[in-house]
Enzyme design. Structure first.
Site, PDB file in Angstrom:
ATOM      1  N   GLY A 146     -11.176 -19.954   4.709  1.00 49.74           N
ATOM      2  CA  GLY A 146     -10.596 -21.236   5.113  1.00 49.74           C
ATOM      3  C   GLY A 146      -9.625 -21.803   4.098  1.00 49.74           C
ATOM      4  CE1 TYR A 196      -9.877 -25.447  10.826  1.00 47.00           C
ATOM      5  CE2 TYR A 196     -11.804 -26.844  11.060  1.00 47.00           C
ATOM      6  CZ  TYR A 196     -10.948 -26.108  10.263  1.00 47.00           C
ATOM      7  OH  TYR A 196     -11.163 -26.052   8.901  1.00 47.00           O
ATOM      8  CG  HIS A 222     -10.894 -33.882   4.477  1.00 43.15           C
ATOM      9  ND1 HIS A 222     -10.738 -34.243   5.815  1.00 43.15           N
ATOM     10  CD2 HIS A 222     -10.168 -32.741   4.315  1.00 43.15           C
ATOM     11  CE1 HIS A 222      -9.973 -33.361   6.421  1.00 43.15           C
ATOM     12  NE2 HIS A 222      -9.603 -32.452   5.548  1.00 43.15           N
ATOM     13  CD  GLU A 269      -7.194 -29.724   3.495  1.00 40.84           C
ATOM     14  OE1 GLU A 269      -7.367 -30.653   4.306  1.00 40.84           O
ATOM     15  OE2 GLU A 269      -7.760 -28.610   3.580  1.00 40.84           O
ATOM     16  CG  HIS A 294      -5.919 -35.078   6.099  1.00 39.04           C
ATOM     17  ND1 HIS A 294      -5.799 -34.661   4.780  1.00 39.04           N
ATOM     18  CD2 HIS A 294      -6.434 -34.042   6.782  1.00 39.04           C
ATOM     19  CE1 HIS A 294      -6.213 -33.400   4.684  1.00 39.04           C
ATOM     20  NE2 HIS A 294      -6.622 -32.993   5.884  1.00 39.04           N
ATOM     21  CB  SER A 302      -6.292 -25.170   9.733  1.00 38.76           C
ATOM     22  OG  SER A 302      -6.100 -25.896   8.550  1.00 38.76           O
TER      23      SER A 302
HETATM   24  O1  LIG Z   1     -10.686 -30.288  12.395  1.00 41.23           O
HETATM   25  C1  LIG Z   1      -9.479 -30.317  12.129  1.00 41.23           C
HETATM   26  O2  LIG Z   1      -8.556 -30.207  12.955  1.00 41.23           O
HETATM   27  C2  LIG Z   1      -9.068 -30.523  10.679  1.00 41.23           C
HETATM   28  C3  LIG Z   1      -7.939 -31.227  10.387  1.00 41.23           C
HETATM   29  C4  LIG Z   1      -7.596 -31.394   9.045  1.00 41.23           C
HETATM   30  N1  LIG Z   1      -8.337 -30.878   8.044  1.00 41.23           N
HETATM   31  C5  LIG Z   1      -9.451 -30.179   8.351  1.00 41.23           C
HETATM   32  C6  LIG Z   1     -10.193 -29.616   7.230  1.00 41.23           C
HETATM   33  C7  LIG Z   1     -11.439 -29.025   7.231  1.00 41.23           C
HETATM   34  C8  LIG Z   1     -11.669 -28.641   5.916  1.00 41.23           C
HETATM   35  N2  LIG Z   1     -10.581 -28.987   5.203  1.00 41.23           N
HETATM   36  N3  LIG Z   1      -9.672 -29.593   6.016  1.00 41.23           N
HETATM   37  C9  LIG Z   1      -9.867 -29.966   9.658  1.00 41.23           C
END
Ligand SMILES: O=C(O)c1ccnc(-c2cc[nH]n2)c1
Length: 360
Positions: A171, A178, A189, A191, A277, A289
């Site tokens: 990841g 997702y 969060h 990153e 974000h 992602s």
């Molecule tokens: O679920 C989503 O679409 C999403 C969007 C932005 N960031 C994350 C993520 C998960 C772990 N780090 N960033 C997940």
């Protein structure tokens, strides 16, 4: 240039194919136009570009497994919530797709075409029926032959982790899929190691994003810690647990600047280092992602504060990057002398805020 809190529009870019071809160069180019100040940017790929020649045939969808989806139970009130992710048994994507369209989990049909009403419906109902999220599923829906903006193969300096150390962090330097449904959520969060991230929406319903300018990241942390004080006492980076949801109404009420953007099919979202974000999905969809790095990230990585209470925290040793890209700082770095300050500290001062530093 400081952030004019009056101008918090997320920048949207429409590159030509020529501009699009070199990923790192294009991200540097939009940063030279200040795109990173907002914390997030949308890039619409040129029409000559596609992620999969064969499109998204039902057979590929049917054959995909959603490994350990999570049931997301949200608890809280008045704009402050915590999400509890409860692991479920793996299911076929075709079953997940059917589940996402049942009355219990489907997008409210009466307003399914009105994104603003749906956004309000989300914030009015996020503690109701717990959605299922097929999050963090290792894999890619790209054609392997697609070498341009392939989430699995971006060719940034983060690749040094694998080429120099043979380190693969799922990841982070590999792709995650997702599989969303209505109300499936990602909490506030930054990153891991405060890296960049890229998110491509392959197909399905839109994804809603909220972002805080990196120059206000510390202010946001202090605000969140003031409300979730018991969590903050137990971990200096409790937001990395990805459980904390704070509504945009609360941010506005407390003058925390933020932007929002709705991502549609075949659009990229890039988040920049140390940009907090959060968001949710409007219905059944599929996004891909990963994280990436440009040289501008190195100072963020060196000052990144990690979670101290969980065993599975991603921590990247910065020595490799300091030696290779900041050789003049290497000796001091190895002696634990960090001669630089957090890249956003200067902005913090400009924001007339004292800098409260939790010990790294
Ligand atoms: O679920 C989503 O679409 C999403 C969007 C932005 N960031 C994350 C993520 C998960 C772990 N780090 N960033 C997940």
């Amino acid at each position: 240039m400081s952030i004019l809190t009056s101008d918090l529009q997320v920048p949207v870019f429409y590159p030509t194919y020529d501009e699009f071809e070199n990923f790192s160069s294009y991200v540097s180019k939009i940063e030279s136009q200040g795109a990173h100040k907002i914390g997030l940017a949308k890039i619409v790929p040129p029409k000559q570009w596609i992620s999969r020649k064969m499109g998204y045939k039902q057979k590929e969808i049917d054959d995909t497994m959603v490994q350990n989806p999570i049931k997301q139970e949200v608890h809280g009130k008045d704009g402050f919530y915590l999400v509890y992710n409860i692991q479920q048994k793996s299911i076929k994507l075709s079953q997940f797709q059917k589940l996402a369209s049942t009355n219990r989990y489907a997008t409210p049909s009466s307003i399914s075409n009105d994104i603003e009403k749906l956004e309000k419906k989300y914030w009015d109902n996020l503690t109701s029926i717990a959605p299922i999220y097929g999050a963090d599923v290792s894999g890619s829906f790209y054609d392997k032959s697609q070498k341009v903006w392939n989430v699995s193969n971006l060719g940034t300096i983060l690749d040094d982790l694998q080429t120099e150390y043979g380190t693969k962090i799922e990841g982070v330097n590999t792709a995650y899929l997702y599989f969303g449904m209505w109300k499936a959520t990602f909490a506030w969060h930054t990153e891991d190691m405060d890296l960049y991230s890229i998110n491509y929406l392959h197909f399905g319903a839109p994804k809603q994003w909220y972002v805080i300018p990196p120059s206000y990241g510390k202010i946001f942390e202090e605000f969140a810690a003031s409300h979730f004080s018991s969590l903050a006492r137990r971990c200096p980076a409790f937001l990395r647990h990805k459980m904390t949801i704070i509504s945009p109404s609360i941010l506005a009420k407390h003058s925390i600047p933020f932007s929002k953007m709705t991502q549609y099919e075949n659009e990229f979202i890039i988040t920049f280092p140390y940009a907090y974000h959060a968001g949710f999905n409007y219905g059944f969809n599929c996004a891909e992602s990963t994280n990436f790095a440009l040289e501008r990230w190195i100072e963020y990585g060196k000052h990144s504060v990690q979670c101290a209470c969980r065993h599975d925290t991603v921590k990247i040793g910065m020595d490799l990057f300091v030696l290779k890209y900041q050789p003049e700082l290497y000796n001091d770095w190895c002696r634990g002398i960090n001669v630089t300050s957090h890249p956003e500290d200067a902005q913090m001062v400009a924001n007339n805020r004292t800098i409260i530093r939790s010990s790294p």
